[in-house]
Write a protein that holds these residues in place. Structure first.
Motif, PDB file in Angstrom:
ATOM      1  N   LEU A  13     -44.595 118.300 -57.329  1.00 28.55           N
ATOM      2  CA  LEU A  13     -45.882 118.037 -58.000  1.00 28.55           C
ATOM      3  C   LEU A  13     -46.368 119.286 -58.722  1.00 28.55           C
ATOM      4  O   LEU A  13     -46.961 119.209 -59.807  1.00 28.55           O
ATOM      5  CB  LEU A  13     -46.917 117.559 -56.986  1.00 28.55           C
ATOM      6  CG  LEU A  13     -46.693 116.150 -56.411  1.00 28.55           C
ATOM      7  CD1 LEU A  13     -47.772 115.815 -55.394  1.00 28.55           C
ATOM      8  CD2 LEU A  13     -46.673 115.092 -57.531  1.00 28.55           C
ATOM      9  N   ARG A  14     -46.141 120.439 -58.110  1.00 33.94           N
ATOM     10  CA  ARG A  14     -46.494 121.706 -58.743  1.00 33.94           C
ATOM     11  C   ARG A  14     -45.734 121.846 -60.064  1.00 33.94           C
ATOM     12  O   ARG A  14     -46.303 122.149 -61.114  1.00 33.94           O
ATOM     13  CB  ARG A  14     -46.065 122.822 -57.784  1.00 33.94           C
ATOM     14  CG  ARG A  14     -46.893 124.049 -57.776  1.00 33.94           C
ATOM     15  CD  ARG A  14     -46.536 124.915 -56.566  1.00 33.94           C
ATOM     16  NE  ARG A  14     -47.442 124.676 -55.457  1.00 33.94           N
ATOM     17  CZ  ARG A  14     -48.715 125.058 -55.437  1.00 33.94           C
ATOM     18  NH1 ARG A  14     -49.238 125.715 -56.466  1.00 33.94           N
ATOM     19  NH2 ARG A  14     -49.477 124.802 -54.414  1.00 33.94           N
ATOM     20  N   GLU A  73     -42.493 112.486 -52.197  1.00 30.25           N
ATOM     21  CA  GLU A  73     -41.887 113.665 -51.557  1.00 30.25           C
ATOM     22  C   GLU A  73     -42.943 114.446 -50.761  1.00 30.25           C
ATOM     23  O   GLU A  73     -42.664 114.995 -49.696  1.00 30.25           O
ATOM     24  CB  GLU A  73     -41.293 114.546 -52.663  1.00 30.25           C
ATOM     25  CG  GLU A  73     -40.686 115.849 -52.223  1.00 30.25           C
ATOM     26  CD  GLU A  73     -39.243 115.710 -51.731  1.00 30.25           C
ATOM     27  OE1 GLU A  73     -38.607 114.686 -52.047  1.00 30.25           O
ATOM     28  OE2 GLU A  73     -38.793 116.618 -51.020  1.00 30.25           O
ATOM     29  N   CYS A  74     -44.149 114.472 -51.310  1.00 31.69           N
ATOM     30  CA  CYS A  74     -45.239 115.184 -50.643  1.00 31.69           C
ATOM     31  C   CYS A  74     -45.613 114.479 -49.333  1.00 31.69           C
ATOM     32  O   CYS A  74     -45.839 115.114 -48.308  1.00 31.69           O
ATOM     33  CB  CYS A  74     -46.430 115.240 -51.599  1.00 31.69           C
ATOM     34  SG  CYS A  74     -47.840 116.128 -50.970  1.00 31.69           S
ATOM     35  N   ILE A  87     -53.420 120.937 -49.728  1.00 29.11           N
ATOM     36  CA  ILE A  87     -52.433 120.154 -48.965  1.00 29.11           C
ATOM     37  C   ILE A  87     -51.525 121.088 -48.176  1.00 29.11           C
ATOM     38  O   ILE A  87     -51.157 120.817 -47.028  1.00 29.11           O
ATOM     39  CB  ILE A  87     -51.609 119.260 -49.916  1.00 29.11           C
ATOM     40  CG1 ILE A  87     -52.518 118.191 -50.528  1.00 29.11           C
ATOM     41  CG2 ILE A  87     -50.432 118.615 -49.180  1.00 29.11           C
ATOM     42  CD1 ILE A  87     -51.847 117.306 -51.561  1.00 29.11           C
ATOM     43  N   GLU A  88     -51.207 122.225 -48.785  1.00 29.14           N
ATOM     44  CA  GLU A  88     -50.287 123.164 -48.135  1.00 29.14           C
ATOM     45  C   GLU A  88     -50.881 123.845 -46.916  1.00 29.14           C
ATOM     46  O   GLU A  88     -50.184 124.565 -46.201  1.00 29.14           O
ATOM     47  CB  GLU A  88     -49.822 124.216 -49.137  1.00 29.14           C
ATOM     48  CG  GLU A  88     -48.763 123.677 -50.053  1.00 29.14           C
ATOM     49  CD  GLU A  88     -48.420 124.654 -51.155  1.00 29.14           C
ATOM     50  OE1 GLU A  88     -48.573 125.872 -50.951  1.00 29.14           O
ATOM     51  OE2 GLU A  88     -48.010 124.181 -52.225  1.00 29.14           O
ATOM     52  N   LEU A 124     -53.211 121.115 -54.602  1.00 23.21           N
ATOM     53  CA  LEU A 124     -51.967 121.208 -53.822  1.00 23.21           C
ATOM     54  C   LEU A 124     -52.045 122.337 -52.800  1.00 23.21           C
ATOM     55  O   LEU A 124     -51.492 122.231 -51.698  1.00 23.21           O
ATOM     56  CB  LEU A 124     -50.763 121.398 -54.747  1.00 23.21           C
ATOM     57  CG  LEU A 124     -50.508 120.266 -55.754  1.00 23.21           C
ATOM     58  CD1 LEU A 124     -49.293 120.585 -56.618  1.00 23.21           C
ATOM     59  CD2 LEU A 124     -50.326 118.919 -55.048  1.00 23.21           C
ATOM     60  N   ARG A 139     -42.868 120.475 -49.756  1.00 23.13           N
ATOM     61  CA  ARG A 139     -43.256 119.102 -50.045  1.00 23.13           C
ATOM     62  C   ARG A 139     -44.125 118.958 -51.287  1.00 23.13           C
ATOM     63  O   ARG A 139     -44.214 117.878 -51.865  1.00 23.13           O
ATOM     64  CB  ARG A 139     -43.951 118.497 -48.818  1.00 23.13           C
ATOM     65  CG  ARG A 139     -42.931 118.243 -47.712  1.00 23.13           C
ATOM     66  CD  ARG A 139     -43.547 117.962 -46.374  1.00 23.13           C
ATOM     67  NE  ARG A 139     -44.463 116.842 -46.364  1.00 23.13           N
ATOM     68  CZ  ARG A 139     -44.952 116.302 -45.242  1.00 23.13           C
ATOM     69  NH1 ARG A 139     -44.592 116.787 -44.058  1.00 23.13           N
ATOM     70  NH2 ARG A 139     -45.788 115.296 -45.303  1.00 23.13           N
ATOM     71  N   THR A 140     -44.783 120.013 -51.695  1.00 27.57           N
ATOM     72  CA  THR A 140     -45.635 119.936 -52.894  1.00 27.57           C
ATOM     73  C   THR A 140     -44.952 120.521 -54.128  1.00 27.57           C
ATOM     74  O   THR A 140     -45.495 120.455 -55.231  1.00 27.57           O
ATOM     75  CB  THR A 140     -46.956 120.702 -52.677  1.00 27.57           C
ATOM     76  OG1 THR A 140     -46.632 121.999 -52.204  1.00 27.57           O
ATOM     77  CG2 THR A 140     -47.849 119.993 -51.676  1.00 27.57           C
ATOM     78  N   ALA A 180     -45.117 112.515 -55.562  1.00 30.34           N
ATOM     79  CA  ALA A 180     -46.128 112.219 -54.538  1.00 30.34           C
ATOM     80  C   ALA A 180     -45.456 111.684 -53.275  1.00 30.34           C
ATOM     81  O   ALA A 180     -45.874 111.993 -52.149  1.00 30.34           O
ATOM     82  CB  ALA A 180     -47.142 111.211 -55.073  1.00 30.34           C
ATOM     83  N   LEU A 204     -54.539 114.494 -53.205  1.00 29.88           N
ATOM     84  CA  LEU A 204     -53.666 114.028 -54.301  1.00 29.88           C
ATOM     85  C   LEU A 204     -54.476 113.388 -55.425  1.00 29.88           C
ATOM     86  O   LEU A 204     -54.119 113.492 -56.597  1.00 29.88           O
ATOM     87  CB  LEU A 204     -52.603 113.057 -53.772  1.00 29.88           C
ATOM     88  CG  LEU A 204     -51.480 113.700 -52.955  1.00 29.88           C
ATOM     89  CD1 LEU A 204     -50.540 112.632 -52.399  1.00 29.88           C
ATOM     90  CD2 LEU A 204     -50.693 114.721 -53.771  1.00 29.88           C
ATOM     91  N   MET A 249     -54.507 113.602 -47.153  1.00 32.89           N
ATOM     92  CA  MET A 249     -53.560 113.950 -48.227  1.00 32.89           C
ATOM     93  C   MET A 249     -53.879 113.148 -49.489  1.00 32.89           C
ATOM     94  O   MET A 249     -53.850 113.675 -50.607  1.00 32.89           O
ATOM     95  CB  MET A 249     -52.122 113.690 -47.778  1.00 32.89           C
ATOM     96  CG  MET A 249     -51.104 114.070 -48.845  1.00 32.89           C
ATOM     97  SD  MET A 249     -49.402 113.790 -48.341  1.00 32.89           S
ATOM     98  CE  MET A 249     -49.111 115.195 -47.280  1.00 32.89           C
TER      99      MET A 249
END
Ligand code: IPE
Ligand code: IPE
Ligand code: MG
Ligand code: MG
Ligand code: MG
Length: 314
Positions: free
Chosen positions: A302-303, A72-73, A290-291, A287, A298-299, A70, A221, A217
């Motif tokens: 988490l993916r 990193e995102c 978010i993209e 996600l 950045r995701t 998270a 999340l 975001m």
């Protein structure tokens, strides 16, 4: 890339492979945890030995990985010391919950992370105190975190909300109260969201807050974290039936033996697995949202963690 339609392939992301990232984060986390915990030689030695025995050198570290993912995102680059503090705090609370979960008065388990549980290797009173102390250590680490007062308070609040009577402890109470009873799917879901989902939600939110995520975001999340938090416990229920004690590092078949309602007892294996898979896709869809405003680089973690959580074998 329109991943929601599933028509166009996702563009490859130039990042280290998951296995490499995982090894690097685990090594980083282990060193931080080792340094943060009291040395085994310090008095009271038996308590400190038990804490280190429970907390170091094993475990999948899914919650710290979610903190880092998270983070990193929200802010790409090497994890900050604040992120490390959040990662340590959630894992210390998780380890405390495992020590207590295994006690004879709770699930009465003798095997954890491939070794004897703390009350077996030490004694019950030491296990209880090791759990208590790890909970305090978690908040001590956050109190000492190198962050603004606002961020520190937010991190402590997230963790406190996640593990009290509306979160992990409440869920554990419902779990114990449900032995030998049948729960509706809604009741079961509510129990799982509390006992396991809440701490995973906190892990994601704390990583995002420590790295300065904005409200939009954070909302996406939250959706991601709620989905994988529930999926995590469904998979735990499935593995309790399908796994072996050797691979799991904890006693397989425990839920049926203890007559606990689980996703498997309520839905059966096939539907339980399908539900976890649907939740994995829900998490990935959050996600995707978010993209729309940040790079898929950045995701990525988490993916990969969503896949790791749902497709794991232990
Ligand atoms: C087990 O958690 C307890 C649950 C909340 C289901 P994990 O499967 O994350 O345990 P470790 O940390 O890898 O040992
Ligand atoms: C435990 O759930 C959840 C916690 C809060 C520790 P389980 O009782 O199913 O966890 P395991 O299977 O013993 O790891
Ligand atoms: Mg339990
Ligand atoms: Mg248990
Ligand atoms: Mg279980």
């Amino acid at each position: 890339v329109n991943s929601r339609s599933g028509v166009v392939a996702r563009a490859p992301v130039a990042q280290a492979p998951f296995a490499q990232w995982l090894a690097q984060e685990l090594e980083r986390f282990e060193a931080r945890a080792d340094a943060a915990l009291p040395p085994a030689e310090r008095i009271p030695q038996r308590l400190h030995q038990a804490i280190r025995y429970a907390a170091l050198g094993a475990g999948k570290r899914v919650r710290p990985l979610l903190v880092y993912g998270a983070g990193e995102c929200a802010q790409p680059g090497a994890p900050s010391p604040t992120l490390d503090s959040a990662a340590l705090a959630v894992e210390f609370v998780h380890v405390y919950s495992l020590i207590h979960d295994d006690l004879p008065c709770m699930d009465d388990d003798v095997l954890r992370r491939g070794r004897p549980t703390v009350h077996v290797a030490f004694d019950e009173a030491t296990a209880m105190l090791a759990g208590d102390a790890l909970q305090a250590e978690a908040f001590r680490v956050l109190a000492d975190a190198p962050a603004s007062d606002d961020v520190r308070a937010a991190l402590m609040g997230e963790l406190a909300h996640a593990i009290g009577t509306d979160g992990m402890c409440g869920g554990q109470a419902i779990d114990l109260d449900s032995i030998g009873r049948s729960l509706s799917l809604a009741e079961l879901e509510a129990m799982h969201r509390k006992k396991t989902g809440a701490l995973m939600l906190a892990a994601v939110r704390m990583g995002a807050l420590a790295a300065g995520a904005d409200a939009t975001m954070l909302r996406a999340l939250d959706r991601y974290a709620r989905a994988i938090g529930l999926a995590f416990q469904i998979v735990d229920d499935v593995l309790d039936v399908e796994g072996t004690s050797e691979v799991l590092g904890k006693t397989a078949g425990k839920d049926a033996q203890k007559n606990k309602p689980t996703y498997v007892s309520v839905l059966g294996l096939t539907l339980a697995r399908e539900r976890a898979e649907r939740l994995r896709r829900d998490a990935l869809a959050a996600l995707d949202d978010i993209e729309e405003s940040v790079s898929p680089v950045r995701t990525l973690r988490l993916r990969q963690l969503a896949d790791f959580i749902v497709l794991r074998s232990h």
